[in-house]
Design a protein around this motif. Structure first.
Motif: not given
Ligand code: ZN
Length: 265
Positions: A2-7, A231-232, A245-246
């Motif tokens: 989910a974190r990657t999708l958001v990024k 994850a960055d 990435l705001g």
């Protein structure tokens, strides 16, 4: 995942509307990868990020950056490195990397934890005043305020917050001989209007979340930082270094508002 999708979504949003340049203030929490939290970076990743930062950007001490911001300067191409809370790994793991690259940094300390030896949630071992004094003596690490009791400033009573901030200031000044001039709001939550006035009376600057660059004219007591997560990696880190990435922050903020409902610290 989910974190990657958001990024990814946030980077697509940046393509549609290029993020404005300015001073980028990175917000780290832990280094060493010893705890399962998303903001505890393995030391090699942190070292790669700091090497990249030193090679591409002019890194300023936070106090210098704030004074130049207050003078109206556009600080595009400049960055600051900050840490929140006050865990032992900042001195043990992060500081040697910062020394190698001569990169200055600021740690915002919740002083009650240090005074009473109380660890932080998620396995964060608290730093000692002696270790902070040694770190400050390198000239590379500056200690600033993160409240005394890690109080959430959107909901704390203004009288309680005023007393808490004075205790935080006195604790740092007493232990290190230098009063803090800057505040990072715990959990990066923006203060209520009454609490903003309490903070303005005590600090030169104060920092929320935002994942965007600081632009000339931004309110010095509502300045944005860009949180860095494991994850960055290096790829998303570079985007954050460019002020991007705001959208990630806006999504995270909406999730956190639900998660922190009812908490006080
Ligand atoms: Zn914190």
């Amino acid at each position: 995942m989910a974190r990657t999708l958001v990024k990814t979504a946030a980077s697509v949003a940046d393509l549609a509307r290029r993020p404005p340049s300015g001073l980028v203030v990175l917000c780290y929490h832990r280094v060493g990868g010893r705890t399962p939290v998303s903001v505890d970076l393995p030391t090699p990743l942190f070292a790669d990020q700091i090497a990249e930062l030193a090679a591409t950007t002019t890194v300023l001490e936070l106090d210098t950056a704030v004074e130049r911001h207050l003078a109206g300067e556009d600080l595009s191409g400049h960055a600051c490195v900050t840490f929140d809370d006050g865990t032992a790994d900042i001195v043990e793991e992060a500081l040697p990397v910062l020394e190698r690259h001569r990169v200055p940094a600021t740690v915002f300390v919740a002083t009650r934890h240090v005074d009473e030896g109380v660890d932080f949630p998620g396995g964060g071992r608290v730093v000692s005043w002696a270790a902070l004094a040694d770190a400050a003596a390198t000239g590379l690490l500056t200690v600033e305020a993160h409240t005394h009791g890690h109080l959430l400033c959107d909901r704390a009573d203004p009288g309680v917050l005023a007393d808490d901030l004075d205790r935080c200031r006195d604790a740092i000044a007493g232990a290190l001989g230098r009063a803090p001039r800057h505040l990072a709001y715990p959990k990066a939550l923006a203060p209520s209007p009454d609490n903003l006035a309490v903070v303005r009376a005590r600090f030169r600057s104060a920092w929320v979340a935002g994942t965007r660059a600081v632009r000339p004219g931004d309110d010095p007591h509502l300045l944005a930082r860009s949180p860095v997560q494991t994850a960055d990696g290096l790829v998303w880190f570079r985007r954050k270094l460019a002020g991007g990435l705001g959208l990630e922050d806006r999504i995270r903020g909406a999730v956190d508002r639900r998660r922190h409902a009812g908490a006080t610290t």
